[in-house]
Design a protein around this motif. Structure first.
Motif, mmCIF file in Angstrom:
data_model
loop_
_atom_site.group_PDB
_atom_site.id
_atom_site.type_symbol
_atom_site.label_atom_id
_atom_site.label_comp_id
_atom_site.label_asym_id
_atom_site.label_seq_id
_atom_site.Cartn_x
_atom_site.Cartn_y
_atom_site.Cartn_z
ATOM 1 N N CYS A 27 7.767 11.640 1.685
ATOM 2 C CA CYS A 27 7.590 10.230 0.692
ATOM 3 C C CYS A 27 9.285 9.354 0.844
ATOM 4 O O CYS A 27 9.049 8.026 1.374
ATOM 5 C CB CYS A 27 7.518 10.501 -0.203
ATOM 6 S SG CYS A 27 6.182 11.199 -0.550
ATOM 7 N N ASN A 62 3.145 1.864 -3.404
ATOM 8 C CA ASN A 62 2.421 2.424 -4.279
ATOM 9 C C ASN A 62 2.208 3.595 -4.279
ATOM 10 O O ASN A 62 1.569 5.017 -4.917
ATOM 11 C CB ASN A 62 0.935 1.562 -4.645
ATOM 12 C CG ASN A 62 0.846 -0.307 -5.365
ATOM 13 O OD1 ASN A 62 1.786 -0.117 -5.858
ATOM 14 N ND2 ASN A 62 0.187 0.116 -4.994
ATOM 15 N N SER A 63 1.330 4.135 -3.272
ATOM 16 C CA SER A 63 0.960 5.662 -2.950
ATOM 17 C C SER A 63 1.956 6.363 -2.492
ATOM 18 O O SER A 63 1.876 7.269 -2.968
ATOM 19 C CB SER A 63 0.345 5.675 -1.079
ATOM 20 O OG SER A 63 -0.710 4.785 -1.397
ATOM 21 N N GLU A 114 1.017 -1.239 -0.243
ATOM 22 C CA GLU A 114 0.054 0.117 0.505
ATOM 23 C C GLU A 114 0.929 1.220 0.097
ATOM 24 O O GLU A 114 0.239 2.310 -1.069
ATOM 25 C CB GLU A 114 -0.944 -0.414 1.402
ATOM 26 C CG GLU A 114 -1.883 -1.313 1.046
ATOM 27 C CD GLU A 114 -2.664 -1.294 0.061
ATOM 28 O OE1 GLU A 114 -3.320 0.037 -0.509
ATOM 29 O OE2 GLU A 114 -3.540 -2.190 -0.200
ATOM 30 N N ILE A 151 2.482 9.576 -5.215
ATOM 31 C CA ILE A 151 2.621 11.138 -4.493
ATOM 32 C C ILE A 151 3.668 11.853 -5.113
ATOM 33 O O ILE A 151 3.447 12.660 -5.336
ATOM 34 C CB ILE A 151 2.491 11.303 -3.141
ATOM 35 C CG1 ILE A 151 1.150 10.801 -2.561
ATOM 36 C CG2 ILE A 151 3.290 12.252 -2.598
ATOM 37 C CD1 ILE A 151 0.917 10.326 -1.207
#
Length: 438
Positions: free
Chosen positions: A272, A234-235, A231, A239
Motif C-alpha cells: 500500500c 482513498n482506497s 481513487e 486499507i
C-alpha cells in the motif's frame, strides 16, 4: 517571297503578255488590238478583285496565325471590305480575346498559388515525375532545417541528407502519417498530387504538430492521473488503516496462531505504501510549477550534478567525468527544476549501464548546450520512436515518469533536446535558447 507578291507578279505577267501579243500581232488591226488590250485590263481588274476577295483575307489570317505562334493575344485583326472574310476575322478576334482572358486568369491563379505556397505555414515539397525535388517553400526549408534550396533541389529523398528524408521517401500517394525526429519534434506528413497540363505531379505537405500533440497528451494523462490519485489514495488510506488495526489486534492477542498472518499483513501494508508513493510520483508530473528563471552558471550547474551523482556511479564502478568550457556561460533557468532534470538523465544513464561503464558531462559554448553521454547498451530504433511518450519505459520495473518530467521541464524552459545513440554512445543533448527574459 511572300505569296501576295507572287500573285501580283503573275497577274502583271499575264497582263503584259496579253498586251504584248496584241501589239505584236494586231498593231495594224485596231479592233482586235483594242479587244486584246481590254482583255489585259480586265485581267488586272479581275486580279484586283480576287486579291481583295481571297488573297488579302488569306494574308490577314496568316498574320493572325503568326500572332498565335508568337503567343501575342493582345492584338486583333482589322476588318476588310469582305463580308465572308470579316466573319472569319470576327471569329478569330473572339478566339484571341477568349485565349487572352483564359491566359490572364491562369496567370492570376498561378501567381495567387505561388503567393499562397510561399506564405503557407505548412512546408510544401513539390516533386517531378522522377521523384526529384523541384521546389520547397520557405516554411518547408525551415522545418527541414535547410538554409538553401540548392542543397536538395534536383535530388531524390534517397540522395538527400536531411533528417526526415528517409521517412518522406517511404510515403505513398494518399499517406497521412506522423514522423518524429531526433529532437523530439513531431511532424504530420501528407503525400498527395495536383494536375498540371494533364499530368499528376506529386507533392508533400509537412506540418509540425509538436505543441498540439503535447497539449493533447498532457490533458489526457492529467485527467487519468487525477482520477487515479483520487481513487487510489482513498482506497489505500482505508486499507492501510484497516491493516494497522488488524495487526494490532493480532499482536495484542499474544497467540502464536497469528504468526503466519502478520508477515502477510505487513507485506500488504508495504505494498500500500509503494502504491501511494507511485501515485504521488505520478501526481508530481502534473504539479510542476512554472519555472522561476534566474541567471545560473552552466559549469557550476554541471559540477553540482556531478557531486550529487558521483557516489552512486562509484558504487557501480562507473567513471563519471566532466568536460567544461574554458569561458563559463550563464543560462536563464529554474535552478532547482533544471538540476532535477540533469540528475534524472544521469540516473537513467547509470541504470542503463548497470556496472562498469562511463558517463561524461560536457558543456558547449556554440551552440550553448550541455551533453550527457554514456557507453551503455544504446537505444533501439523502435524505442527511439516512443521516447518521451507518456508512461513509456524500457525498464522492467520502470514507470515511464522520468522522461515525462524531463520533457515537461525542458519544454517549459523552451529548450531543444534530443536523445539518440551515435557511434556507440547514447547522448542526451540540451540546447538553450538565447532569448529568454530574466
Amino acid at each position: 517571297m511572300k505569296s501576295k507578291w507572287i500573285f501580283w507578279t503573275i497577274a502583271a505577267f499575264i497582263a503584259c503578255i496579253s498586251s504584248g501579243i496584241g501589239f505584236v500581232l494586231f498593231r495594224n488591226e485596231p479592233i482586235p488590238f483594242w479587244v486584246i488590250q481590254c482583255i489585259a485590263i480586265l485581267s488586272l481588274l479581275l486580279a484586283t478583285f480576287i486579291y481583295h476577295k481571297l488573297v488579302k483575307p488569306y494574308h490577314i489570317l496568316l498574320s493572325g496565325m503568326q500572332l498565335l505562334k508568337d503567343q501575342d493575344f493582345s492584338t486583333h485583326l482589322r476588318l476588310v471590305k469582305n463580308k465572308d472574310a470579316n466573319e472569319l476575322i470576327g471569329i478569330f478576334n473572339r478566339m484571341i480575346s477568349q485565349l487572352r482572358s483564359e491566359r490572364l486568369a491562369v496567370r492570376e491563379k498561378n501567381q495567387f498559388l505561388d503567393l499562397l505556397i510561399h506564405a503557407s505555414p505548412q512546408g510544401i515539397i513539390i516533386l517531378n515525375f522522377d521523384k526529384q525535388i523541384v521546389e520547397v517553400n520557405p516554411s518547408g526549408l525551415k522545418l527541414l532545417n535547410i538554409s538553401d534550396i540548392s542543397e536538395i533541389k534536383g535530388k531524390t529523398f534517397n540522395d538527400s541528407t536531411f533528417e526526415l528524408a528517409p521517412a518522406l521517401g517511404q510515403l505513398k500517394q494518399g499517406d497521412d502519417v506522423m514522423v518524429r525526429n531526433s529532437v523530439n519534434k513531431v511532424y504530420r506528413c501528407i503525400r498527395s498530387s495536383f494536375i498540371d497540363q494533364g499530368f499528376n505531379h506529386p507533392f508533400i505537405l509537412i506540418e509540425e504538430i509538436t505543441h498540439e500533440l503535447l497539449k493533447i497528451e498532457k490533458d489526457s494523462y492529467e485527467r487519468i492521473i487525477r482520477m487515479m490519485s483520487h481513487e487510489v489514495n482513498n482506497s489505500v488510506g482505508a486499507i492501510g488503516s484497516t491493516l494497522n488495526v488488524v495487526a494490532d489486534i493480532f499482536k495484542q492477542d499474544g497467540s502464536n496462531k497469528w504468526e503466519y498472518v502478520l508477515p502477510a499483513i505487513e507485506a500488504s501494508f508495504d505494498r500500500c505504501g509503494h502504491l501511494a508513493s507511485f501515485i504521488s510520483n505520478l501526481a508530481q508530473v502534473i504539479r510542476i510549477p512554472e519555472p522561476t528563471f534566474s541567471l545560473i552558471s552552466l559549469n557550476e550547474q554541471a559540477r553540482s550534478v556531478y557531486s550529487l551523482t558521483s557516489i552512486e556511479c562509484r558504487q557501480r564502478n562507473i567513471e563519471l567525468s566532466l568536460s567544461l568550457t574554458d569561458n563559463d556561460q550563464y543560462i536563464h533557468v529554474d535552478g532547482i527544476q533544471f538540476e532535477l532534470v540533469l540528475v534524472n538523465i544521469i540516473k537513467n544513464a547509470y541504470e542503463a549501464i548497470g556496472e562498469n561503464g562511463r558517463i561524461k558531462i560536457s558543456t558547449r559554448h556554440s551552440p550553448l548546450s550541455i551533453i550527457i553521454e554514456d557507453n551503455g547498451p544504446g537505444i533501439s530504433e523502435e524505442a527511439k520512436q516512443k521516447l518521451f511518450t507518456p508512461f513509456f519505459t524500457t525498464k522492467s520495473s520502470g514507470q515511464g515518469i522520468g522522461l515525462m518530467f524531463v520533457r515537461e521541464v525542458l519544454t517549459n524552459h523552451r529548450c531543444r533536446f534530443s536523445l539518440s545513440t551515435e557511434e556507440g554512445y547514447t547522448r542526451f543533448k540540451i540546447f538553450f535558447p538565447t532569448d529568454i527574459d530574466n
